[in-house]
Design a protein around this motif. Structure first.
Motif, short mmCIF file in Angstrom:
data_model
loop_
_atom_site.label_atom_id
_atom_site.label_comp_id
_atom_site.label_asym_id
_atom_site.label_seq_id
_atom_site.Cartn_x
_atom_site.Cartn_y
_atom_site.Cartn_z
N ILE A 1 30.85 36.91 46.67
CA ILE A 1 31.16 35.77 45.79
C ILE A 1 32.39 35.05 46.33
O ILE A 1 33.47 35.64 46.39
N ASP A 2 32.22 33.81 46.71
CA ASP A 2 33.33 33.00 47.20
C ASP A 2 34.40 32.89 46.13
O ASP A 2 34.09 32.58 44.98
N GLY A 3 35.65 33.12 46.48
CA GLY A 3 36.72 32.81 45.55
C GLY A 3 37.09 33.95 44.62
O GLY A 3 38.13 33.91 43.98
N LEU A 4 36.23 34.99 44.52
CA LEU A 4 36.54 36.08 43.60
C LEU A 4 37.83 36.78 43.98
O LEU A 4 38.67 37.12 43.15
N ILE B 1 46.13 29.27 41.56
CA ILE B 1 45.24 30.07 42.40
C ILE B 1 43.97 30.43 41.64
O ILE B 1 42.85 30.31 42.15
N LEU C 1 35.91 27.33 42.94
CA LEU C 1 35.18 27.72 44.15
C LEU C 1 33.95 28.53 43.77
O LEU C 1 32.86 28.34 44.32
N MET C 2 34.13 29.43 42.81
CA MET C 2 33.01 30.26 42.37
C MET C 2 31.99 29.42 41.62
O MET C 2 30.79 29.63 41.74
N SER D 1 40.16 29.20 42.59
CA SER D 1 39.12 30.17 42.93
C SER D 1 37.98 30.11 41.91
O SER D 1 36.82 30.29 42.27
N ALA D 2 38.32 29.84 40.64
CA ALA D 2 37.26 29.71 39.64
C ALA D 2 36.36 28.53 39.98
O ALA D 2 35.13 28.61 39.89
N GLN E 1 40.45 35.58 45.51
CA GLN E 1 41.60 34.77 45.13
C GLN E 1 41.84 34.81 43.62
O GLN E 1 42.96 34.83 43.16
#
Lengths: 358, 286, 252
Positions: free
Chosen positions: A297-300, B103, B110-111, B107-108, A302
Motif C-alpha cells: 500500500i503506497d503511503g502506509l 505527513i 497517497l493511499m 500519505s493518506a 509514511q
C-alpha cells in the motif's frame, strides 16, 4: 581546569562512563557481526545522529530554530565532490573548503538575521528561504552538474583509500562513528564552558541574558557558524558514500526537516538524545518499510511514521532520552529547554519581531 | 501584447494564491500557530473538488462551498482535539506536531488517490475572452472571481459578524478576551476552521488551473508562507497584495528567464522583505 | 573635593509615541550608598531603570558611571561596565537549575567554571537559596524567583546594583530578611544600590536617599525623613494620609 576527556563525565553518575564505554565498544564491534544490510542501516543511523547533533548545537543549546540545514550539507557535499571530480583534490581538503564556505554562509545568514532582529518563526522561515534559493541556484550551476547531477567515479569497494574516501561501506561506518563520538565530546566540552552556559541562557531568555553582560549577537553567531561548519562535514561523507548529487534532493527542505527529528524526538539540548533519536527513527523507518512492503500500500509507511511522530510529540514533549536516562540511573543530560512555556511566553512569542518598540 | 497577457494571467493566478495565503494568515494572526500543514490542506481541497467532479460531475466552482464547509469542520475538530494543547508550547513543538499532521495527510492522500496527477475535464477549459487583443483564459477569470468572492466573504465576516469581531478581539488581546468571558477555545477552533475553509476553497479553484497530485503540498506550504510574509501577517490586504505580487513575479520570471527559476525570485523577495521590512509590505508594526 | 558619585544621571528624557515617560530627570547615586527611586505607578521608575540599563537609549541627557559616559551603550556593555539589574517581572532561565542561573552571572568575572560555581554557591548561601541550588528555576515560588534574580545580578559582581521591586509580593518577615541581606552586602563589599520599591517599609529601612518621580519628573529628593514629610510628595504619592515611616505599603 579539567582535561577535556574527563570533563565529558563531569557531574554525572558513575554509571554514565561505563554505559558510554559499552556503547562505543558495541558500535566498534558491529561490523564484525553485521551483514551488508544491517551495516547500511547503521550507516544511516550514524549520518542521522551526526546531523542531529550538529543541528542541536543551534536549536538545543542556543534555541535557534533552523529548518534550512540541508543548505550546509549541500555546500559540504558539492564543494568536496566538485573539487574531486574536476581536480582530483582529496575530499579532506575539499572538506576544509566545504566547511569554510558553509560556516561563512551560516555566519552571513546569522549576521543578517540577528542584525535585523529576525527571530523565532521568522528566522526559521529565513533559513528555509536561503536553502531553497540555493537549491534552485544549484539547479542552474553548470560547474557542479546543475539539475542533471554530479557523479563521482564509482569506488573500488574491495580496497579502502581513506585519503580519497574511496572504499567499502565499513570505512564510512568507522569514519562516521568517529565523527559522532567526536561531536558528542565536543558537545559536552562546550556545555561545560562559558559559551555553553551563555547559549543556554540565551535560549531561555534573551533579555535576561543581555542584562548579565552576554553579547547575544556574538554568541548566536558562534552557534550558527559552528553548527553550519560541522553539518558540512556530513555533506562530504554523503557525497563520497552515495557518489551522486542532485540539488533537488540534497538541498531539499525534506532533508532539513528529517535531520531535526532525531534531536527533537531524542531530547533537545541533550547530548545523547540525538543519537538515541537517530536509532529510534531510522529503526522505525526501516521496520515500517519492511513491514509495509508486503502489503503493497503506497503511503502506509509514511502514515504510520507520522502517527508515531504525533504520539511522541504529545506524550513525551521533552524527548525520549531524558525519560530513559532517568530510569537507567544515568542522570538526565544537561537541562533540556522547557517544553511548557509559562503564559508570559505568549507575549514574548508575539515579540518575535521586535521593531524597536518600547 | 504577449507581455500583457502574461501579466493578467499572473495576476489572476495570484488571486487564488491570495485566498490560500489568507487561510494561513488568519490562523497565524489569531492562534499564533504556524500551520506547516497548509499546503497539505490545499491539496486536500484540490482532491476534494476532484472527487466531487469525478463522482458527482460537479464543476469545481460549485464544489468550492462544499469543500470549504468540509474543511471547516475538519479544521475545527483538529484544533479542538489536538492543536489546542500546543498553543502555549514552544515553536519547535508546534512545528513538529504540524509536520506529523502534514505527513499523515500526504500519505493518506497517497493511499486514497495514488501518486498520479489528476485533472478535471471541463468543456470550457480552453475558452478565452478576447478583450481588444488581450486574451484571458476563462478558467482563470472564474478562479480569480471565486477567490475574490471568498476573500470578500472573509472580510465581511471579520468586519460585521459577532463571532468575527470576537475573534479579532482574541487576536489583539488574548488575556483581555478571556477576562471578558469569551470562549477562547471555541473561537480558536472556529478560526482554524475558517483558515482551513479558505485554503480548501482555494484548492477547489486551483484545480481549474493545474493538475493535482499529493506531492504538490510542500510547494504550496512554502508559497503560502512567502505570500503572507511579503504581504504582512495578519493583514487581509497584505495577503491579497502578496498573492498578486507572487503571481506576477512567477509569471514574469517564467517568461523572461526560465520557468524552473520562478520560485527563486519568490524566495529572493521573501529574504529581502524579511530583512528590510519584516512586518511585511502592509503589516502593522508589531 | 567632594567624592565623585558612582552614578550620575543628568537630565535624561524618553518619549514613547509622544508620551513623555521620563522628562529631564537627574540625580546622583553616591559610592556605597543606597538610593530609592519611588513614585506612583506610571511615574517612570522602570523607564529610568531601562534607560540606565541600556534597554532604551535616552532622547536627551547623559548617564555617567564612575565618571565614564555610558549613555546609549547596549545592555550587555552596561553590565560589563559594572551595572547589574533585576527585572520587575522576573525572568529566570526556567530550564536551568538555580545554581546554573547564578553561574551564568558569575561567568562574567571568570571563565573558570569551578570558580564560577563556588562564587555562585556563596551568593545562593547568602540569599538563602543554597538548599534549592539543584532545582530547576521554574520550580521556584515567586519570592524565591525574586531572590534568584538578585543573586544572578550580584554574581556579575557589579559596582552598582539596580533592583526593580524585588520586595513586591514578599511577606513582612521576608522583607526584613532581604533588607538585612542588602545592608550587609553594602557594608561588607562596598556595593552601591539603586532601587525602585512600592514597599515603604523596605524603602525607609534601606535607603540613605530617596528620589521621588511623578509624571516622569523629579519632584523631590532627599533623606527618607525629609521626603516623607514633603507636602508635594504626600499629595501626589501617598494620597491624603500623611502617615510616614514603617508599614505603609502603597497599593499597586
Amino acid at each position: 581546569m579539567r582535561a577535556p576527556f574527563s570533563s565529558l563525565f563531569a557531574g554525572r553518575p558513575r554509571r554514565a562512563p561505563a554505559a558510554l564505554a559499552l556503547f562505543v565498544a558495541a558500535m566498534a564491534a558491529m561490523p564484525l557481526v553485521a551483514g551488508d544490510y544491517l551495516l547500511s542501516v547503521l550507516i544511516l543511523v550514524l549520518f542521522a545522529a551526526y546531523l542531529a547533533q550538529a543541528w542541536n548545537i543551534m536549536m538545543g543549546f542556543a534555541g535557534l530554530l533552523s529548518i534550512g540545514h540541508a543548505l550546509y550539507i549541500g555546500i559540504g557535499a558539492y564543494a568536496s565532490a566538485a573539487l574531486f571530480v574536476h581536480y582530483g583534490t582529496s575530499p579532506w581538503i575539499g572538506m576544509l573548503a566545504g566547511v569554510t564556505i558553509a560556516a561563512l554562509a551560516g555566519a552571513a545568514i546569522g549576521a543578517l538575521s540577528f542584525r535585523f532582529k529576525v527571530g523565532g518563526v521568522y528566522f526559521a522561515l529565513l533559513t528555509i528561504a536561503f536553502a531553497e534559493f540555493t537549491r534552485i541556484l544549484a539547479d542552474h550551476f553548470g560547474w557542479i552538474g546543475a539539475s542533471s547531477g554530479l557523479f563521482l567515479p564509482v569506488a573500488n569497494r574491495a580496497t579502502s583509500d581513506v585519503w580519497h574516501l574511496r572504499g567499502a561501506p565499513v570505512m564510512f561506518y568507522y569514519l562516521l562513528l568517529a565523527a559522532v563520538l567526536a561531536l558528542l565530546a565536543l558537545g559536552r566540552l562546550l556545555l561545560g564552558r562559558r559559551i555553553g552556559y551563555y547559549w543556554q541562557a540565551i535560549r531561555e531568555d534573551e533579555e535576561a541574558a543581555k542584562a548579565l553582560g552576554i553579547d547575544v549577537f556574538r554568541c548566536k553567531l558562534a552557534a550558527v557558524t559552528l553548527s553550519a561548519g560541522l553539518t558540512a562535514v556530513a555533506g562530504v561523507f554523503h557525497a563520497f558514500y552515495y557518489n551522486n548529487l542532485y540539488p533537488e534532493t540534497i538541498f531539499a527542505i525534506g532533508r532539513s526537516v528529517e535531520l531535526m527529528l532525531p534531536a527533537i524526538i531524542g531530547g533537545l539540548g541533550t547530548l545523547f538524545g540525538p543519537i538515541l533519536g537517530a536509532f529510534l527513527l531510522t529503526g522505525l523507518s526501516e521496520a515500517l518499510t519492511n513491514a509495509t512492503a508486503d502489503w503493497g500500500i503506497d503511503g502506509l509507511k509514511q502514515l504510520l511514521y507520522g502517527l508515531v511522530l504525533a504520539i511522541v510529540v504529545v506524550l513525551r514533549p521533552d524527548g525520549i532520552w531524558p525519560w530513559i536516562a532517568a530510569r537507567l540511573g544515568l542522570g538526565a543530560a544537561p537541562h533540556p529547554p522547557a517544553s511548557r512555556v509559562p503564559p508570559s511566553a505568549r507575549e514574548r512569542s508575539e515579540g518575535a519581531l521586535p521593531q524597536g518598540q518600547p | 501584447m504577449l507581455l500583457a497577457n502574461i501579466l493578467v494571467a499572473g495576476l489572476l493566478t495570484g488571486a487564488v494564491y491570495a485566498l490560500m495565503a489568507l487561510g494561513l494568515s488568519v490562523i497565524f494572526g489569531v492562534i499564533r500557530i504556524v500551520n506547516f500543514a497548509h499546503g497539505e490542506m490545499m491539496v486536500l481541497g484540490m482532491f476534494g473538488a476532484w472527487a466531487l467532479n469525478r463522482f458527482l460531475h460537479l464543476d469545481p466552482l460549485w464544489a468550492m462551498p462544499l469543500v470549504a464547509a468540509a474543511l471547516f469542520l475538519a479544521g475545527y475538530a483538529l484544533q479542538r482535539g489536538l492543536i489546542n494543547r500546543f498553543v502555549a508550547r514552544p515553536e519547535h513543538m508546534q512545528f513538529l506536531l504540524m509536520l506529523a499532521i502534514a505527513i499523515m495527510l500526504t500519505s493518506a492522500m497517497l493511499m486514497g488517490f495514488g501518486p498520479d496527477a489528476r485533472n478535471v475535464q471541463l468543456d470550457y477549459a480552453f475558452d478565452s475572452y478576447d478583450l481588444g487583443g488581450l486574451l484571458v483564459d476563462k478558467v482563470r477569470v472564474l478562479a480569480a472571481g471565486g477567490a475574490v468572492a471568498g476573500a470578500a466573504l472573509l472580510w465581511a465576516f471579520f468586519r460585521f459578524a459577532r463571532t468575527g469581531k470576537a475573534i479579532r478581539a482574541c487576536a489583539d488581546n488574548y488575556l483581555g478576551a478571556q477576562v471578558v468571558g469569551l470562549d477562547v477555545k471555541r473561537l480558536y477552533a472556529i478560526t482554524f476552521g475558517i483558515g482551513a475553509a479558505c485554503v480548501g476553497a482555494a484548492g477547489s479553484l486551483m484545480l481549474l488551473l493545474v493538475d493535482v497530485h499529493p506531492y504538490l503540498a510542500t510547494d504550496y506550504t512554502l508559497l503560502a508562507f512567502i505570500i503572507v510574509i511579503v504581504g504582512g501577517l495578519g493583514s487581509l490586504g497584505g495577503a491579497l497584495l502578496g498573492g498578486l505580487l507572487i503571481g506576477l513575479s512567477e509569471a514574469l520570471s517564467g517568461f523572461f528567464i526560465d520557468p524552473s527559476m520562478k520560485s527563486m525570485f519568490s524566495y529572493g523577495l521573501l529574504i529581502l522583505v524579511l530583512l528590510v521590512r519584516p512586518q511585511g509590505l502592509l503589516g502593522r508594526r508589531l | 573635593m567632594t567624592a565623585r558619585p558612582l552614578l550620575a544621571v543628568d537630565g535624561i528624557a524618553k518619549r514613547f509615541r509622544g508620551l513623555r515617560a521620563v522628562d529631564g530627570v537627574g540625580f546622583d547615586v553616591p559610592q556605597g550608598g543606597i538610593v530609592a527611586l519611588i513614585g506612583p505607578n506610571g511615574a517612570g521608575k522602570t523607564t529610568v531603570f531601562n534607560l540606565i540599563a541600556g534597554v532604551y537609549r535616552p532622547d536627551a541627557g547623559r548617564i555617567f558611571l564612575d565618571g565614564a559616559d555610558i549613555t546609549g551603550l547596549r545592555p550587555d556593555q552596561i553590565c560589563k561596565a559594572g551595572i547589574a539589574r533585576t527585572f520587575q517581572i522576573v525572568r529566570p532561565f526556567g530550564g536551568l537549575s538555580v545554581l546554573d542561573n547564578v553561574v551564568v552571572g558569575a561567568l562574567r568575572q571568570t571563565a573558570d567554571l569551578a570558580a564560577a560555581r563556588r562564587a555562585a554557591l556563596a551568593i545562593l548561601e547568602r540569599l538563602g537559596l543554597a538548599a534549592k541550588a539543584a532545582q530547576p528555576a521554574h520550580a521556584l515560588t515567586l519570592p524565591e524567583r525574586k531572590r534568584l534574580e538578585t543573586a544572578r545580578a550580584l554574581a556579575t559582581r557589579p559596582k552598582l546594583l539596580l533592583l526593580d521591586e524585588v520586595m513586591a509580593g514578599l511577606r513582612p518577615v521576608e522583607i526584613d530578611g532581604m533588607v538585612a541581606v542588602l545592608t550587609a552586602l553594602c557594608r561588607e563589599t562596598g556595593l552601591t544600590i539603586l532601587l525602585t520599591e512600592h514597599v515603604m517599609r523596605a524603602v525607609m529601612a534601606l535607603s540613605h536617599k530617596i528620589v521621588v518621580l511623578h509624571h516622569g519628573q523629579k519632584i523631590c529628593e532627599g533623606p527618607p525623613a525629609i521626603v516623607a514629610r514633603d507636602p508635594q510628595v504626600l499629595r501626589s504619592y501617598l494620597g491624603s494620609v500623611g502617615r510616614h515611616g514603617g508599614g505603609v505599603a502603597v497599593p499597586c
